[in-house]
Design an enzyme around this catalytic site. Structure first.
Site, mmCIF file in Angstrom:
data_model
loop_
_atom_site.group_PDB
_atom_site.id
_atom_site.type_symbol
_atom_site.label_atom_id
_atom_site.label_comp_id
_atom_site.label_asym_id
_atom_site.label_seq_id
_atom_site.Cartn_x
_atom_site.Cartn_y
_atom_site.Cartn_z
ATOM 1 N N ASP A 1 -5.197 8.433 -4.502
ATOM 2 C CA ASP A 1 -5.624 8.268 -3.110
ATOM 3 C C ASP A 1 -4.913 7.013 -2.640
ATOM 4 O OD1 ASP A 1 -6.917 7.322 -0.772
ATOM 5 O OD2 ASP A 1 -8.624 8.607 -1.235
ATOM 6 N N HIS A 2 -3.896 7.182 -1.794
ATOM 7 C CA HIS A 2 -3.031 6.025 -1.547
ATOM 8 C C HIS A 2 -3.769 4.884 -0.849
ATOM 9 C CE1 HIS A 2 -2.461 7.818 2.465
ATOM 10 N NE2 HIS A 2 -2.005 6.653 2.865
ATOM 11 N N HIS B 1 -10.045 9.191 1.854
ATOM 12 C CA HIS B 1 -9.800 7.794 2.220
ATOM 13 C C HIS B 1 -11.066 7.065 2.698
ATOM 14 C CE1 HIS B 1 -5.836 9.226 1.706
ATOM 15 N NE2 HIS B 1 -5.618 9.649 2.937
HETATM 16 C C1 BG6 Z 1 -2.790 11.077 4.719
HETATM 17 C C2 BG6 Z 1 -3.189 12.129 5.705
HETATM 18 O O1 BG6 Z 1 -3.501 11.200 3.520
HETATM 19 O O2 BG6 Z 1 -3.040 9.786 5.254
HETATM 20 C C3 BG6 Z 1 -2.455 11.923 7.013
HETATM 21 O O3 BG6 Z 1 -2.896 13.394 5.181
HETATM 22 C C4 BG6 Z 1 -2.635 10.527 7.523
HETATM 23 O O4 BG6 Z 1 -2.882 12.859 7.990
HETATM 24 C C5 BG6 Z 1 -2.315 9.513 6.434
HETATM 25 O O5 BG6 Z 1 -1.766 10.348 8.632
HETATM 26 C C6 BG6 Z 1 -2.658 8.113 6.881
HETATM 27 O O6 BG6 Z 1 -2.192 7.201 5.936
HETATM 28 P P1 BG6 Z 1 -1.756 5.748 6.359
HETATM 29 O O7 BG6 Z 1 -1.394 5.081 5.087
HETATM 30 O O8 BG6 Z 1 -0.605 5.902 7.318
HETATM 31 O O9 BG6 Z 1 -2.936 5.123 7.043
#
Ligand code: BG6
Length: 485
Positions: free
Chosen positions: A179-180, A242
């Site tokens: 989960d980044h 997230h």
């Molecule tokens: C992803 C979603 O996991 O996270 C996207 O699939 C979203 O829809 C993105 O735009 C948002 O990530 P970050 O790091 O740009 O806030």
């Protein structure tokens, strides 16, 4: 844990966007910082009829286009020969046997392997099964780990079945579900902020906190991803993973150590303490114009925005509402966690009207203006009234010269080190689905579900989200000081 053996990153889905946008820039940056294992290789696997040179060329162009600030032509020259290409089909066992031979040839000696599933989710199971059947999981020559991208399942049942299928081939400690958001420097700082300081933890509870708000807004719309997004919607795309992870960092009990098992046990406990959500305390919305986007089916009821209120049934948080909101095509990109504290029990200052008074607010800004704000009431000079003032900490000024690494950099290195604290465990994923599933199905099937409402692109979302808080006299707070906000 880490050792001196050669390590190979095997990327399934090497021709895809994630590889170009995130994985290669993260590996290249780590390489430039000298953080990759001394002997490493990258093997890309995909169906395109490419050779090593073509893959290298495409990845280099990706770096130049998407990560130009960290691209270094000279370093790339020494990095590129580490990359090779194996052509194959993700569902064909013979192609995995050919991959195994390719790996043996380029590796030359036994080593570790990190298998990265950077493909569409429908390929996760075939890849894992083929790795098992081709005997590529066994760890006598070195460790074998698998990183699984999101989305991890589509609902609780499919997440459980995916867990079972992966666990039939890999042991749980070989599985890294990514989960980044957990790799974001500022998300990790939530735990440091809470547990490396003495002054916050004693007030981090129902006695002092009035409510907690987690906001993850995006200014981008669904763009060219409508095909995927329309099947997912905002709850699967952002909340189940997230937002629930951010919630767990803010609300969990202090783990006894920063080891994966301790951190993940506390997260699981937290998820299990969350009361099933009330549909009446949710908002679902779609931005005007979504239905006209390419690939969106006529009359789609996929929500692009949601807001929810939830409660955590434990001693720390009993009675404290947590508000979560996220959506696309909103005013700005902003990820922020606000802790709104209670008002003083008695205001003795005659000239201060109750409605003019703001309680203390602590805001943890995850992005884009990474930092922390504490709003205090201060006496306006030469008057009898107060005004909120801001004690701020910004990464950009406090840590000049230390750029914030991309989340994938940290997560890939952690996977190589065997540190799973920032990855989700099977029970954590399932518990998060168990909370979000009834919301998704309730919206689709329950007669008393809140109606879908619309919102204007570029706004802060629908009025219904403000009403959700207004029912108890609260408002969405926003303390981060980014100029666009
Ligand atoms: C992803 C979603 O996991 O996270 C996207 O699939 C979203 O829809 C993105 O735009 C948002 O990530 P970050 O790091 O740009 O806030």
């Amino acid at each position: 844990m880490s050792d001196n053996k050669p390590t190979t990153f095997v990327i399934f889905g090497a021709s895809g966007d994630l590889t170009r946008r995130k994985l290669i820039p993260a590996l290249f940056n780590s390489y430039c910082k000298g953080r990759l294992p001394e002997n490493f290789l990258i093997v890309g696997f995909a169906r395109r009829p490419w050779d090593d040179e073509q893959l290298r060329q495409i990845l280099r162009e990706g770096m130049q286009e998407l990560a130009s600030d960290t691209y270094d032509a000279e370093k790339w020259e020494s990095f590129a020969p580490k990359i090779s290409y194996a052509k194959g089909d993700l569902s064909t066992l013979e192609d995995f046997q050919a991959l195994k031979e390719h790996l043996a040839k380029v590796e030359g000696e036994p080593g570790n392997r990190l298998y990265y599933l950077a493909t569409a989710p429908r390929f996760f199971v075939p890849i894992v099964e083929n790795l098992g059947q081709a005997d590529m999981v066994e760890q006598s020559a070195g460790w074998r780990r698998v990183v699984v991208e999101k989305p991890f399942g589509h609902d609780l049942a499919s997440a459980k079945s995916l867990n079972n299928e992966i666990q039939a081939v890999f042991e749980e400690d070989q599985i890294y579900r990514i989960d980044h958001y957990l790799g974001k420097e500022t998300a990790q700082n939530i735990l440091y902020f809470r547990f490396a300081n003495t002054i916050f933890e004693p007030i981090w509870n129902r006695n002092y906190v009035d409510n907690v708000q987690i906001t993850v807004t995006e200014s981008v719309d669904v763009g060219r991803r409508a095909g995927y997004y329309d099947q997912a919607g905002v709850v699967r795309d952002m909340f189940q993973n997230h937002l629930m992870q951010l919630l767990s960092l803010v609300a969990m009990e202090p783990p006894a150590s920063f080891k994966a098992v301790a951190v993940r046990n506390e997260k699981a406990k937290l998820f299990h303490a969350i009361r099933p959500l009330s549909l009446q305390k949710t908002v679902r919305a779609q931005y005007d114009g979504y239905l006209q986007a390419e690939e969106v089916p006529q009359g789609s009821t996929t929500p692009t925005y949601a807001a929810m209120q939830l409660y955590i049934d434990n001693w720390r948080w009993q009675g404290v509402p947590f508000y979560l909101r996220s959506g696309k095509a909103l005013k700005t990109k902003n990820t922020e966690i606000v802790i709104e504290f209670k008002r003083p029990p008695h205001l003795m200052f005659d000239d201060i009207q109750d409605e003019d008074f703001t309680a203390n607010i602590l805001s943890l800004c995850i992005q884009p203006d990474e930092g922390i704000h504490l709003k205090l009431e201060a006496k306006v000079p030469d008057s009898h009234i107060t005004q909120p003032v801001d004690m701020e900490f910004h990464y950009r000024s406090s840590f000049r010269g230390n750029s914030l690494p991309d989340a994938y950099e940290r997560l890939l290195l952690d996977a190589v080190r065997g540190d799973a604290s920032l990855f989700t465990r099977a029970d954590g994923i399932e518990a998060a689905w168990a909370l979000m599933d009834p919301v998704i199905t309730g919206w689709e099937n329950e007669a008393d579900a809140p109606p879908m409402v619309n919102y204007e692109p570029g706004s802060w979302g629908p009025a219904a989200a403000d009403e959700l808080l207004a029912q108890t006299g609260r408002v969405w707070r926003h303390a981060c000081s980014h100029p666009d906000c």
